[in-house]
Design an enzyme around this catalytic site. Structure first.
Site, short mmCIF file in Angstrom:
data_model
loop_
_atom_site.label_atom_id
_atom_site.label_comp_id
_atom_site.label_asym_id
_atom_site.label_seq_id
_atom_site.Cartn_x
_atom_site.Cartn_y
_atom_site.Cartn_z
N ASP A 166 0.86 -1.18 0.00
CA ASP A 166 0.00 0.00 0.00
C ASP A 166 0.90 1.24 0.00
O ASP A 166 2.12 1.12 -0.01
CB ASP A 166 -0.95 -0.03 1.20
CG ASP A 166 -0.19 0.04 2.52
OD1 ASP A 166 1.06 0.02 2.50
OD2 ASP A 166 -0.84 0.11 3.56
N GLY A 204 1.03 3.65 2.33
CA GLY A 204 1.37 4.18 3.65
C GLY A 204 0.43 5.28 4.09
O GLY A 204 0.43 5.68 5.25
N PHE A 227 -2.89 5.31 4.37
CA PHE A 227 -3.99 4.89 5.24
C PHE A 227 -3.54 4.85 6.70
O PHE A 227 -4.24 5.32 7.59
CB PHE A 227 -4.51 3.52 4.78
CG PHE A 227 -5.66 3.03 5.61
CD1 PHE A 227 -6.93 3.58 5.47
CD2 PHE A 227 -5.48 2.01 6.53
CE1 PHE A 227 -7.98 3.14 6.26
CE2 PHE A 227 -6.53 1.55 7.31
CZ PHE A 227 -7.79 2.12 7.17
N ASP A 286 -2.79 8.30 -1.68
CA ASP A 286 -4.07 8.98 -1.87
C ASP A 286 -4.42 9.77 -0.61
O ASP A 286 -3.82 9.56 0.45
CB ASP A 286 -5.19 7.99 -2.21
CG ASP A 286 -5.32 6.87 -1.19
OD1 ASP A 286 -4.39 6.70 -0.37
OD2 ASP A 286 -6.32 6.15 -1.21
N GLN A 303 -11.25 7.43 -5.37
CA GLN A 303 -11.80 7.96 -4.12
C GLN A 303 -13.14 8.65 -4.40
O GLN A 303 -13.69 8.53 -5.48
CB GLN A 303 -10.80 8.95 -3.49
CG GLN A 303 -9.56 8.27 -2.89
CD GLN A 303 -9.90 7.48 -1.63
OE1 GLN A 303 -11.04 7.46 -1.17
NE2 GLN A 303 -8.90 6.79 -1.08
N GLY A 323 -11.41 3.95 0.19
CA GLY A 323 -12.29 4.77 1.02
C GLY A 323 -13.57 4.09 1.45
O GLY A 323 -14.50 4.73 1.89
N CYS A 341 -11.52 -29.76 4.46
CA CYS A 341 -10.58 -28.67 4.18
C CYS A 341 -9.19 -29.23 3.88
O CYS A 341 -8.70 -30.12 4.58
CB CYS A 341 -10.53 -27.74 5.40
SG CYS A 341 -9.28 -26.45 5.25
N HIS A 343 -5.36 -22.49 8.61
CA HIS A 343 -6.70 -22.89 8.16
C HIS A 343 -7.45 -21.72 7.55
O HIS A 343 -8.04 -21.83 6.47
CB HIS A 343 -7.51 -23.46 9.33
CG HIS A 343 -8.96 -23.63 8.97
ND1 HIS A 343 -9.41 -24.73 8.27
CD2 HIS A 343 -10.02 -22.80 9.12
CE1 HIS A 343 -10.71 -24.57 8.03
NE2 HIS A 343 -11.09 -23.41 8.54
#
Lengths: 628, 412
Positions: free
Chosen positions: B91, B93, B95, B145, B191, B220, B306, B337
């Site tokens: 990302d 950074g 946020f 952003d 955004q 967002g 599973c 899991h």
């Protein structure tokens, strides 16, 4: 799955445990102390499995009376891996089953006492303990004790027919009958008989010690009562039993207990354990709990300096045992005897006892072993350093130790970095830090900022298997020699495209079967961010180093005892190699203390403002890390 | 990046794509586990890879603080640093600057925040965010952003949207200057808050820049899925078909499937790994809180079908109950899991889309996961908007709110 589906005979068959000394005859002939020198042995566990018709899975329906045999062998000296709540700390099941260092795993049962009946006793199948805990019946030997042999916390006193054990909801009284029931229900490969080892405030009166050895003998006899494993067959003794040798720091009491084991039983006592001739006949090996010895006061007179001091009080204690031995088979009678006061204030010397020296420990262990046959394995729990391990091998002839100290090193952030024997070219700066004593650390406190930019593998004494340029031994752990993921779970029909060999999805880089080693810088980062993966990597690494250490001990022993020396091997005899080791590596293990402090610092520092606090601390210390 | 659409759902907007990056092929739609500090908590990279995971996420903000850019440069990037051979996304950074620091102020130049080391005012500019992400070396990097909470209203939302577009241009410039365009791929972040008009404006401007960005994220909306699903639809509908679409911070199973149905290809969330550490195992029959007493004597695995290492080893719920939240090994077991569960949801979606039965898959999943306890209303509505009626002749209550069903106690 249900136990009722199994052919009964197979269901109830316990594995066969055997131990043999494999040191050559010349070794024992040339040894001045045949009973107590370093020795090579082999533990073999044979386990029979029911087979289904396809020859694979356990749990057959309809039952087929066909078996397959699994043999687990373990060369000694060696170690067992300790567990916490039934798991090897920080390792997942897939890791456990991939690690060659995990061959003997020890399970303290007490954490399961928070439910009645304890949950593992309800597990179905032919190997309930293996099944419940996820260990492999073909790879791992499981031993079971009631208490955690590494837990020295103070406990309420034991009673005449019960041991006080600890679980997350408090103290539980576990009776002899309970322990028998739990053992039969969980079917461990080896089980520790209950011994009356007090965890009450020290020091213990002589009366308490006497009671301890009386009870332990009585409880063992009770545990050895034969029982029917198969309907309509004669009762037998199917359990492989280890005895935790009681007697505390009294050499005389220890010897008295051991002697009691070998005494031929008569009358009612003999009848009760038939066909055993004496208690020792039903015992597979002897266990020593160093934690209690270390916590306890040393012998009043160091027996090494003054051996006669022990001889003086020995006869009275032996006499007491004889008298008490009539109690052995009657638990009602046992129950009627009051627990002697654990502390007799008037009799006590109130000065704090110094920790037991290595030689005092050896003396105590030898007191227990002296009357016993040398042909059974000797197990020590709670050893605190490789130095102590080596001394106990050399001076006593202990066969099996535990991994506790190496695992707690990993939990504290220490990557072990030592080998035995010490390389002929000596140690250098790539190994542990040099202390003022002139000895090197056993490992690295990876918290230390000196590792922030260190892209070397964890241990300088070992190579990574991706590194072909060195003659060092390879550390096979998944931190130093990470295997490439050989298989991938496919989640859809098109996922193959991510892995197609030679195709676009193929990764040239990832094709190598062994990945580059994990670096100190990475583990340093993980430790400082409190990531659990740090401890996972360190436990795997430390167990592998421990495994290599014991392999080294065995190698030296085999050179000493067999024809190894004539093959141009450079190894010196074991005592000389041990001396070299003691001179090379720091016994005080300062690096462990430093790591524990660093762990606490990170733990305390967590939360808002942490980086600023740490930065302040680091600039005080003169080094700056993590700044941009 | 090579990006190819392999199959499309005949009813919904869902699609199966193949995304080839410098570290291999990732099949979409996919869920990306989060390795905030360059490790999936408690696992080794080899373990993660063996679970069938080909794309994970690192957080730029955290890696910039520790180990720091210098160490990452010395290591040769985050892949080598953590031993991860497959694809990686970081990302920007931005946020975390907003979520972790209350003193952050946004200026046109960049985000001004108090340095966690010294407390001094420090500026994170779009250019710097990109160059940090270049040091990390992830296969997919995100533009910086201007993030506002999904609950924010008023002119700030529009301002943030416009600024995000301007910052995208600066990020593009910085990225193209670096000469790393062929190994790292820059994604734009759409955004505009919960305002459809702003979203449309943002989409207009960002789609204009299509030739200079490799993919699009829908930003967002984290925590605001209920209100945001129509916006996800709006964005996914308009975003170019030949670019991957990434919905940030989405991780609940039902949210993932709704997003996939709306046309989303990628999503990330800490939820499956975090909830694992709290002792919650995710299953197709709903989440299991392994701490609850009812699991004490259950010798069943979490899910007998599973393929994860925990379930295939036969580890029982009783054993897990004994260790979760106490032993790290308990966290490892449930984490393995849950990551496989997330991958299974998305893998089954891929198969269903390819085989033309995705609407059925959605209905089957919701029936199994929520049973008769009721479906979240917003899921029902969102899926109706793409032509799937979850209720379709069934008598199931529709519950307002998130509808997530959690087992808090044995009484439930």
């Amino acid at each position: 799955m249900g136990q009722q589906d199994q052919p009964e005979e197979l269901v109830m068959r316990f594995p066969a445990f055997s131990f043999s000394l494999v040191a050559t005859a010349s070794a024992f002939a040339s040894s001045s102390r045949p009973k107590f020198g370093g020795r090579l042995g082999k533990i073999i566990l044979k386990r029979q499995h029911p087979l289904t018709e396809d020859g694979s899975a356990e749990g057959s329906d309809p039952p087929v009376k066909q078996t397959t045999e699994h043999i687990i062998d373990l060369d000694t000296p060696n170690f067992l891996s300790t567990t916490s709540r039934g798991v090897v700390p920080h390792l997942s099941r897939d890791h456990c089953n991939s690690m060659s260092a995990l061959r003997w795993v020890h399970i303290p049962f007490e954490s399961f006492l928070d439910h009645t009946p304890p949950v593992p006793t309800l597990q179905c199948g032919p190997n309930p303990l293996h099944t419940f805990l996820g260990f492999s019946t073909s790879k791992q030997l499981l031993s079971l004790s009631l208490r955690d042999p590494l837990d020295a916390r103070e406990m309420p006193p034991n009673g005449n027919t019960y041991v006080s054990a600890n679980c997350i909801r408090g103290v539980r009284k576990v009776t002899l009958a309970d322990w028998h029931k739990y053992t039969l229900a969980t079917r461990p490969d080896l089980v520790f008989a209950l011994s009356d080892i007090p965890f009450t405030p020290l020091p213990h009166s002589q009366k308490r010690i006497t009671k301890s050895i009386e009870r332990s003998a009585g409880w063992l006899a009770e545990f050895l009562r034969p029982h029917k494993t198969v309907t309509n067959s004669a009762p037998t003794h199917p359990l492989n039993i280890l005895v935790q040798m009681p007697g505390g720091t009294s050499a005389a009491a220890r010897e008295a207990f051991a002697r009691g084991l070998t005494e031929t039983l008569h009358d009612r006592e003999a009848e009760a354990v038939k066909p055993l001739r004496c208690l020792d006949d039903g015992v597979a090996g002897y266990a020593f709990d160093l934690v209690t010895l270390r916590a306890g006061p040393g012998p009043a007179d160091d027996p090494v300096i003054n051996p006669s001091a022990n001889q003086l009080d020995a006869p009275t204690e032996v006499a007491e045992i004889k008298e008490a031995s009539t109690l052995l088979q009657d638990s009602n009678l046992l129950a009627g005897i009051p627990t002697p006061s654990t502390v007799c204030a008037q009799e006590l010397i109130t000065v704090a006892a110094p920790p037991l020296s290595a030689s005092a420990l050896s003396t105590l262990l030898r007191s227990s072993l002296a009357p016993l046959p040398p042909t059974k394995p000797r197990l020590v729990t709670g050893s605190c350093s490789p130095h102590e391990v080596l001394e106990l091998i050399r001076d006593v002839g202990v066969d099996v130790f535990d991994s506790g100290w190496a695992v707690s090193a990993a939990s504290a952030g220490v990557a072990l970095d030592f080998v035995f024997p010490v390389p002929s070219e000596g140690l250098n700066a790539k190994n542990g830090r040099l202390r003022l004593s002139g000895r090197r650390d056993l490992g690295h406190n990876i918290y230390d900022t000196e590792y922030a930019h260190d892209f070397a593998r964890l241990a300088g004494s070992f190579a990574a298997s991706s590194d072909k340029s060195t003659a060092l031994p390879v550390c096979p752990c998944f931190a130093c020699s990470p295997p490439s993921s050989s298989s991938h779970i496919l989640h859809s029909s098109v996922d193959e495209q991510s892995y197609s060999p030679g195709g676009e999805g193929d990764l040239g880089k990832a094709k190598a079967t062994i990945q580059p080693p994990v670096t100190r810088a990475y583990v340093h980062h993980l430790l400082h961010t409190h990531e659990m993966s740090a401890h996972t990597l360190l436990v795997a690494h430390n167990l592998a180093v421990l495994d290599a250490f014991f392999a080294g001990v065995r190698r030296v022993l085999s050179h000493q005892t067999a024809d190894g020396a004539s093959e141009g091997q450079t190894a010196l005899p074991l005592p000389d190699e041990i001396t070299r080791f003691l001179d090379a590596y720091d016994r005080n293990m300062l690096v462990f203390d430093e790591a524990k402090h660093a762990w606490l610092d990170v733990d305390r520092a967590r939360g808002k403002g942490r980086l600023a606090r740490e930065k302040g601390k680091e600039s005080d210390g003169g080094s700056i890390e993590g700044s941009q | 990046m090579q990006f190819e659409v392999l199959a499309k759902c005949h009813t919904t907007r869902a699609r199966v794509c193949r995304m080839k990056l410098a570290h291999g092929v990732t099949m979409l739609p996919t869920f990306m586990p989060v390795a905030t500090q360059a490790a999936i908590k408690g696992l080794t990279p080899q373990q993660v890879e063996s679970l069938g995971i080909t794309l994970i996420l690192n957080n730029t903000y955290h890696l910039n603080l520790r180990p720091g850019i210098k160490v990452l440069d010395e290591a040769g990037g985050a892949h080598k640093f953590q031993g991860w051979n497959r694809n990686l996304l970081t990302d920007s950074g931005g946020f975390q600057l907003v979520s972790l620091s209350k003193f952050t102020t946004i200026t046109e130049e960049g985000a001004l925040f108090a340095s966690p080391f010294t407390g001094e005012p420090t500026m994170l500019t779009p250019e710097e965010s990109i160059s940090i992400q270049h040091s990390i070396g992830a296969d997919i990097i995100m533009q910086l952003d201007d993030v506002v909470s999904s609950l924010t209203v008023g002119p700030r939302v529009g301002e943030a949207m416009e600024r995000s577009v301007r910052w995208l241009d600066r990020c593009i410039e910085q990225h193209e200057r670096s000469g790393r365009k062929d190994v790292q791929n820059l994604f734009a972040i759409v955004q505009g808050g919960l305002d459809p008009v702003l979203r449309d404006k943002c989409l207009d401007q960002m789609i204009e820049r299509k030739d200079r960005v490799a993919g699009y994220a829908i930003g967002g909306l984290s925590g605001g899925e209920e209100k945001g699903n129509s916006l996800i639809k709006q964005c996914a509908d308009r975003l170019p078909v030949d670019r991957p679409r990434y919905s940030m911070g989405i991780g609940f199973a039902e949210d993932l499937l709704v997003c996939v149905a709306l046309g989303v290809d990628m999503a990330d969330c800490v939820f499956p790994t975090r909830t694992a550490r709290f002792g919650v195992a995710l299953t197709f029959g709903g989440p299991l809180n392994l701490k609850l007493g009812k699991h004490t004597r259950s010798f069943e695995p979490i899910d007998k079908d599973c393929p994860c290492p925990t379930c295939t080893s036969g580890m029982s719920r009783a054993m897990l109950h004994h260790i979760v939240t106490i032993e790290t090994a308990g966290a490892h077991a449930v984490t393995q899991h849950n990551l496989v569960f997330q991958a299974q949801i998305m893998g089954r979606a891929r198969d269903a889309i390819i085989e033309g039965r995705f609407p059925d898959y959605l209905r089957t999943f919701f029936r199994g996961y929520f049973g008769d306890k009721g479906y979240p209303e917003w899921c029902v509505n969102a899926l109706r908007s793409v032509g799937v009626d979850l209720l379709d002749g069934r008598e199931v209550p529709v519950i307002p709110g998130s509808g997530a069903k959690w087992e808090y106690s044995d009484a439930a």
